[in-house]
Design an enzyme around this catalytic site. Structure first.
Site, short mmCIF file in Angstrom:
data_model
loop_
_atom_site.label_atom_id
_atom_site.label_comp_id
_atom_site.label_asym_id
_atom_site.label_seq_id
_atom_site.Cartn_x
_atom_site.Cartn_y
_atom_site.Cartn_z
N HIS B 249 0.86 -1.17 0.00
CA HIS B 249 0.00 0.00 0.00
C HIS B 249 0.90 1.22 0.00
O HIS B 249 1.86 1.28 0.76
CB HIS B 249 -0.89 -0.03 1.26
N ARG B 269 -6.53 10.44 -0.24
CA ARG B 269 -6.35 10.89 -1.63
C ARG B 269 -7.69 10.96 -2.36
O ARG B 269 -7.92 11.87 -3.14
CB ARG B 269 -5.37 9.96 -2.35
#
Lengths: 252, 635
Positions: B249, B269
């Site tokens: 990740h 994000r």
């Protein structure tokens, strides 16, 4: 880079036990659980402790640190007084299994006694409609990570084991409040009165709103103010509302 | 030897995360006596850590979304290596599985018109993730847990016994599967609390044990993620696929050291957060790969415009699939443009008002404030890649979740194929629900097909499993050579992190295999102290065997695949090779090698069905397929 700290960790089992001294290295930014893991890896490989996420999300590593109920993974070493040893003891309210691991079966038993969500009849999956403001009240309670710190600290059971039969504790009274405030829960239609059940079956009346549960909640849920007090108020409404009493008498 | 506690069930589900619980619900609803066995307390499974949401093309926020678009995104995210049938079933069934959760009592965040709200995420064309702030996994696990309780209440009302048809065996670890000839007949394990052994006699076993992240040093995974289901499957003769693909990740915490690896949700994000390097540059614009060049913005202006007007702007490159972002961060840090603690900056503070951040990302706010003294509403976070998910797992039949061994099923992270070479964020929770349900259904159907017949458990196998399980307590051996399980685990994690990590090279992987070999020999000499009652040292000693087996699968398959694709990046083979797209690497246990040694074979991927191929533009397929695979030839 690390400095040495004195730890006093309770070790023992159902037959009893005592605080055991350890000197442990502590590094910048570490939490109590890091040090417990270091003790496991270097000095006490069979030291029993529960943990999972190490990020305050699963509620597994509850213990009492310097006597205060806390999550070990969210207790920074830097917030503990540096001149004193750090004591780590198991949750006091629940029976010890071994070292820092306690038997929390009481909580799972109480969870099972709260009547589940009742889906509204005739509303198909995909057709549920709820407004954000209406779900937010229950959502606050669904933040609960079931660390059982509130259960552990609640004096109704902490000091009186005998109350365990009739009192489900803040976590599960809050669960009832959550379902009661769920915009689509069909308990009423099913003839289930959640408020009454909180009072009669789960011991809401035992709670005398000292807010100890709210204080220890690592998710900062306002258990007392937002779940327990409103439910107490509504139970009172039902009990003392003359109209409802009249209605009840007629039906009865 | 003393009597071993024995239970008879129709279906035994190993693992109580999203997949396991959904499988158990299905099996029980189909009238099967079902047991759920899990290593932790009920409700603590790793699913709880999922933050961002559940991907399902309900189209609540953008009505253009459909299962076809979700299917396309999933295949692109996995670089077309996915089992297309799994991706198809997943995209089609995810909305029903999410809606069903509402009938169990789930409370998702809402849109203005009262539907389930959906948020943007990496690789998803439209806002698609049903969510509850950034604690969606908790909502999922609690909802399924409460559904289990609700079924138990039904049973209590009918038969006076909560656990008559559906029982959770919490803090109980399965160490071996039992077989009768070529079919599963049960499982063997121990209670963590007492150390006593337990056996389950059951014709169907569903593996839902999650992943393998604890084999790596920097990981977002908890202690439970030791590849148990992967290893159980291998040892009982099933095959694993895609084990070379491990997802790092892009955004894990990097400081302080004790929290290194803890996840920072992609929602940061999705909701507007941007990545910057030490020169304050939004570097992701430099890392848009050719295959995605049509879908991602090339200027900050266009990227910022997308949040409000997604129809006339392309997506910000911060929302590329995870493998791309993780590699980009890795490159920036290597080039000396990293943050002070070896990550990059993830900033949402200059993008959203503080109140909105606290509302949408409450647990991130909390996590950084309490663990790192960072206020994410006032300044950037430091983040870097962390081992998060394994795409590889048990090879299953897409429709029934059946493994190649009769009576064995697998769902969720422990199953392979669905995500190809890289999983999109949000596709995990939906995977758990879709294939958890299918595994429960598959297991129940299989049990029905047996009629009254039950494969039997051989006492000798139970005895052997018990001997294996207590072997770390060996006494009388030379204490000079005694190995500490914690140190062995650290050595294993360091090896995998350094030599089979985010960027791989042949020489390093060969070295890793040598070290794994050595570790396997050392594990033979592991000795644990104390007794069997809740002894973490003993538990770890047993888990090590599984971690070693899956680590070897990862390393061997990674060495074999001479290309870079998704969660497998080779420094010595940096390009994606269409000849590898249609190839799967299958890991099985050597029948006559040492215990735990693994064989890797190449197998052809089943070609995608024509109507699914037609969902893509020819130009896009050409980037992935060989000329011979393109429909209509090479024009």
């Amino acid at each position: 880079m690390g400095n040495q700290r004195r730890f006093q960790v309770w070790r023992g089992d159902t037959h009893g036990g005592n605080l055991v001294d350890f000197d442990a290295e502590v590094n910048e930014g570490e939490v109590v659980l890091d040090v417990i893991h270091r003790l496991q890896a270097t000095k006490a490989p069979d030291l029993a402790v529960r943990w999972n996420c190490k990020a305050g999300k699963c509620g597994s590593c509850s213990a009492e640190i310097n006597g205060r109920p806390r999550l070990m993974c969210m207790t920074r070493m830097s917030m503990l007084p540096p001149q004193l040893p750090v004591t780590v003891t198991p949750l006091r309210t629940f029976p010890v299994i071994r070292d820092l691991v306690t038997d929390v079966a009481y909580n799972y038993q109480k969870a099972r006694e709260v009547r589940s969500f009742m889906p509204p009849k005739g509303v198909q999956p995909g057709e549920y409609r709820m407004q954000q403001v209406d779900v937010e009240r229950s959502q606050e309670f669904r933040k609960c990570i079931e660390c059982f710190l509130c259960q552990n600290t609640c004096h109704v059971i902490r000091d009186h084991e005998e109350n365990e039969t009739n009192f489900s504790g803040p976590r599960f009274l809050m669960r009832i409040a959550e379902l009661d405030m769920h915009p689509l829960d069909a308990a009423d239609e099913e003839g289930v009165d959640r408020k009454r059940s909180a009072q009669d079956e789960h011991g809401l009346g035992f709670c005398n709103i000292t807010k100890c549960c709210t204080e220890v909640c690592p998710e900062h849920i306002k258990i007392t103010d937002n779940a327990l007090i409103p439910m107490k108020e509504r139970v009172a409404d039902i009990r003392f509302d003359p109209l409802i009493r009249l209605f009840r008498r007629k039906r009865g | 030897m003393t009597e071993i506690e024995r239970h008879d069930y129709d279906v035994v589900v190993i693992g109580a995360g999203g997949a396991g619980l959904r499988a158990a619900i299905e099996a029980r609803e189909l009238g099967k006596r079902t047991a759920v066995v899990c290593k932790s307390l009920f409700g603590k499974a790793h699913t709880v850590m999922a933050e961002g949401g559940i991907a399902a093309s309900m189209g609540n926020v953008n009505s253009r979304d459909s299962w076809q678009v979700h299917f396309r995104d999933t295949m692109r995210g996995g670089k077309f290596l996915n089992s297309w049938r799994m991706a198809e079933l997943h995209a089609k069934e995810a909305p029903q599985r999410v809606w069903e959760l509402e009938t169990y009592g789930a409370l998702f965040d809402r849109t203005r018109d009262g539907k389930i709200s959906q948020r943007n995420f990496g690789g998803h064309e439209y806002p698609r993730l049903a969510h509850v702030g950034d604690r969606t996994g908790l909502e999922l696990i609690r909802t399924l847990q409460q559904k289990i309780v609700s079924l138990q209440q039904e049973d209590f009302a009918q038969h006076g016994d909560y656990e008559g048809n559906l029982k959770v065996f919490a803090e109980c670890t399965i160490t071996d599967l039992l077989k009768d000839a070529d079919a599963v007949s049960g499982a063997f394990g121990y209670w963590r609390e007492t150390g006593r052994f337990i056996r389950f006699d059951a014709p169907a076993v569903v593996l839902a044990t999650g992943g393998i992240g604890k084999a790596f040093k920097v990981t977002s995974n908890s202690w439970e993620y030791t590849g148990d289901g992967h290893a159980l499957a291998l040892r009982c003769g099933a095959a694993l696929i895609n084990m070379e693909f491990v997802q790092f990740h892009p955004t894990g915490m990097v400081w302080p050291p004790s929290v290194k690896g803890i996840l920072v949700t992609e929602s940061v994000r999705g909701d507007g957060g941007v990545l910057r390097n030490s020169e304050n540059k939004r570097f992701m614009f430099d890392y848009i790969p050719e295959v995605f060049s049509n879908q991602y913005a090339t200027s900050e202006q266009e990227a910022d415009g997308w949040y409000d007007d997604p129809d006339s702007n392309r997506r910000p490159p911060e929302l590329l699939p995870r493998d791309e972002v993780a590699r980009a961060i890795n490159s920036e840090v290597k080039a000396g443009r990293g943050s002070p603690h070896g990550g990059v900056f993830l900033d949402v503070s200059t993008r959203l008002p503080a109140e909105v951040i606290k509302k949408r990302l409450p647990s991130m706010y909390h996590q950084f404030k309490e663990l790192a003294d960072v206020d994410i509403t006032a300044g950037p976070m430091e983040v870097g890649p962390t081992c998060h998910y394994v795409m590889g797992g048990v090879e299953v039949d897409p429709d029934t979740a059946a493994a190649s061994v009769r009576g064995l099923f697998a769902a969720g992270e422990v199953a392979g194929g669905m995500h190809g070479s890289n999983r999109l964020g949000g596709n995990s929770l939906s995977d758990l629900l879709v294939f958890g349900r299918r595994a429960g259904l598959g297991a129940a159907t299989y049990v029905d097909s047996l009629g009254g017949f039950r494969p039997s458990v051989r006492e000798a196998d139970v005895e052997a499993a018990a001997q294996r399980a207590i072997s770390p307590f060996r006494t009388g051996t030379d204490s000079v050579g005694a190995e500490n399980p914690y140190l062995l685990q650290q050595d294993l994690q360091q090896t995998m992190n350094d030599l089979v990590g985010i960027i791989r090279r042949a020489g390093e992987m060969e070295l890793a295999l040598k070290k794994l070999d050595e570790l396997r020999r050392r594990v033979q000499h592991v000795v644990v102290e104390g007794h069997r009652q809740f002894n973490p040292g003993w538990h770890l000693a047993l888990d090590l065997r599984n971690m070693l087996a899956v680590s070897e699968c990862v390393a061997r398959a990674a060495l074999e695949r001479t290309e870079s694709r998704g969660g497998h990046t080779r420094d010595d083979y940096p390009m994606m090779d269409p000849e590898w797209r249609h190839a799967l690497l299958i890991c099985t246990q050597h029948t006559n090698g040492p215990e735990g040694s693994v064989r890797v074979e190449r197998k052809e991927q089943v070609p995608m069905r024509a109507d699914l191929v037609e969902l893509f533009e020819l130009d896009e397929l050409k980037k992935y397929f060989t000329a011979g695979e393109i429909p209509g030839g090479t024009d």
